[in-house]
Design a protein around this motif. Sequence first.
Motif, short mmCIF file in Angstrom:
data_model
loop_
_atom_site.label_atom_id
_atom_site.label_comp_id
_atom_site.label_asym_id
_atom_site.label_seq_id
_atom_site.Cartn_x
_atom_site.Cartn_y
_atom_site.Cartn_z
N LEU A 1 0.95 -1.12 0.05
CA LEU A 1 -0.02 -0.10 0.00
C LEU A 1 1.09 1.31 0.21
N PHE A 2 0.95 1.90 -1.21
CA PHE A 2 1.77 3.15 -1.25
C PHE A 2 0.86 4.38 -1.27
N SER A 3 1.21 5.18 -0.25
CA SER A 3 0.20 6.67 -0.14
C SER A 3 0.97 7.62 -1.04
N VAL A 4 0.36 8.26 -1.87
CA VAL A 4 0.97 9.14 -2.75
C VAL A 4 0.70 10.65 -2.22
N GLU A 5 1.65 11.29 -2.09
CA GLU A 5 1.66 12.66 -1.66
C GLU A 5 1.82 13.76 -2.64
N GLU A 6 2.54 13.48 -3.70
CA GLU A 6 2.87 14.47 -4.85
C GLU A 6 2.72 13.69 -6.45
N ILE A 7 2.31 14.40 -7.37
CA ILE A 7 1.84 13.55 -8.64
C ILE A 7 2.72 14.62 -9.53
N PHE A 8 3.49 13.96 -10.46
CA PHE A 8 4.11 14.61 -11.45
C PHE A 8 4.24 13.99 -12.96
N ARG A 9 4.21 14.80 -13.93
CA ARG A 9 4.16 14.43 -15.24
C ARG A 9 5.49 14.93 -15.82
N VAL A 10 6.39 13.93 -16.05
CA VAL A 10 7.83 14.14 -16.21
C VAL A 10 7.98 13.81 -17.95
N GLN B 1 -18.63 21.24 9.64
CA GLN B 1 -17.96 20.91 8.51
C GLN B 1 -16.47 21.50 8.62
N GLY B 2 -15.45 20.79 8.27
CA GLY B 2 -14.21 21.30 8.45
C GLY B 2 -13.32 20.40 7.61
N THR B 3 -11.82 20.34 7.86
CA THR B 3 -10.86 20.08 6.80
C THR B 3 -10.27 18.73 7.82
N VAL B 4 -10.38 17.72 7.15
CA VAL B 4 -9.91 16.30 8.03
C VAL B 4 -8.46 16.05 7.29
N TYR B 5 -7.67 15.69 8.17
CA TYR B 5 -6.10 15.12 7.65
C TYR B 5 -6.05 13.76 7.97
N LEU B 6 -6.03 12.92 7.10
CA LEU B 6 -5.86 11.47 7.22
C LEU B 6 -4.64 11.05 6.31
N GLY B 7 -3.38 11.11 6.83
CA GLY B 7 -2.07 10.50 6.16
C GLY B 7 -1.98 11.73 4.84
N THR B 8 -1.80 11.11 3.75
CA THR B 8 -1.71 12.09 2.70
C THR B 8 -3.08 12.77 2.15
N LEU B 9 -4.29 12.47 2.70
CA LEU B 9 -5.45 13.00 2.50
C LEU B 9 -5.52 14.34 3.11
#
Length: 586
Positions: free
Chosen positions: A394-403, A512-520
């Motif tokens: 299970l790999f959690s994605v923090e950034e996405i790039f198009r190289v 309602q608010g902002t929830v932080y769950l790992g990379t979410l």
Amino acid sequence: MDFMITQFSPEESLPIYNHARNNRLLSDGDDIVNYNVNDFLPPENDNGNIEYKAKLINPSPSRLQHLITQMKWRLREGQGEAIYEIGVEDGGTLVGLTDTELKASILTLRKMASDINATVAILSEREVAGKNSDVVRKVAEVLVRKVPDNQQFIELRLAILGSADAGKSTLCGVLTQGVFDNGQGKARLNLFRYLHEFRSGKTSSICLDIVGFSSDGQLVNYKHNTLEEIVDRSTKIITLIDLAGDSKYLKTTIYGVSSLFPHYCALIVNARVGPTLITKEHLGLAIALNIPIFIIVTKIDNASSTQVEKVLKCVECLISRMGTNRVPKRVKIKEDAVTYGSSLTSSEIVPIFSVSNVTGENFDLLMCFLNVLPPATSGISKLKQKQLSCNRPLFSVEEIFRVPKVGLVLCGILTQGVMSEGDAVQIGPDSSGAFHLGKIDSIRRNKQPVMVIRPGEAASVAVSFVSPTNVNSLRRGIVIMSAKEIGVSCKRFVARFYLLYHPATEICIGFQGTVYLGTLCRTATIVEFDPPSIQPCVWVNVVFEFYRTPEFVLVGTPLIFRMGQTKGMGEVISVTEELTAKLSDS
């Protein structure tokens, strides 16, 4: 000025158990100080990576083999690092050795390490003397390090927290460049990413850089090395995560701490100002996510000794009043740095350093501390480590790039399982909740190609898809899973929730608010809970619903919830209304 009022928890006095060592390290130029043989360390623990040895002189072949087996055990416990206390009995008594005995013991230790391809570095030597005796005896502290066979190097991630103008970026710049600051912020320029950061002198984004330590404990940075040389010459690499200190960038800071899974947090405090509201916010954030902490008081060259002492007392009082069992301890000598650093994950101690980025005062203590910080997984049981490795990746994605010429590159952290180049995977959920079949084309760590990554390792993964996919529908917070798994996304989840602060007396359904769950990092609504309302400082079960799209949520993930002044923490205990995501390629 009263720095001690905190919104995170009720103020309370906690009993303090002081198990710090009683002796002082002798450095070059110091006068000889005699210590009584009754001085002692905590008794030796059969578990962990710290081993006591009264002496190691000319062991028999069978004894030597037993000692080597014991060293392997200590190295496994410390995930590649072990601390040997030479001249110390199992009960913790400092008996010491003569110069000849100590030299012979160190030679035996080197033979043991050489047999398993480990390295030895002497961290400190100190002199002890028996009562009514003129014979001076010595005790040595030795670091044994061996990079595990399945790793390229030992890796740590260190989040740098603190208020604006505390010297966070300057400290990172000094560590990575190996040159002290000029007093006007020159060292921090290497960390900034945007033009407005250069103009304001304030970090507004998440800045990453690395430093390394060689097998003999020497700092390896950009002063004489390129990035590739740092990776090649280091047996331990520390990724510095420089985070924003201005209150208007607090969301970015929370996301950085939550998504990058740091193993430790360094809280930076300005010696001229002392702890601020942001200092307390960041300290509470690290405690909520259960991350080991240490404190660095900077700019001591620009403050009087009286002011520095006042700030240190304020920091100690703040830590003691955070409603936990954490105990502040000042680091004054190298022995303190070794003691607190090697046991940071297994104790409730919060080490406190006072340094200058301009003069370099006490930087040797900080370097010694970072060198002996336990590896990432040393606080995890062997059973837990084995379970994580045996699970599906299970790999959690923090950034996405198009190289260009490479394609889609996903950066993040492998939280469980083992992922290899060429593996068939599924990536998602996208904005519709679907997963997409693909393949791992290549993997890089610190820009170096690798074939495999394991739990807790950060990497950049180049992927390709089985069929044409709209990559614009993918965003931060998605995951990479085995193609054999069933991709599941959910709209609602249940969390065990603790409201830390709220301007009103309670929270009702619909808040309602902002929830932080790992990379979410997503907007979520409170739709249900056990009692009639949610009140501060009470644990309750709360059902959250994502505002827009379904997401992947893993049970057991720590949670941070914020909206304005409202803040709370918790942990996911179950996922409801699961939507089995259909593979878009099926």
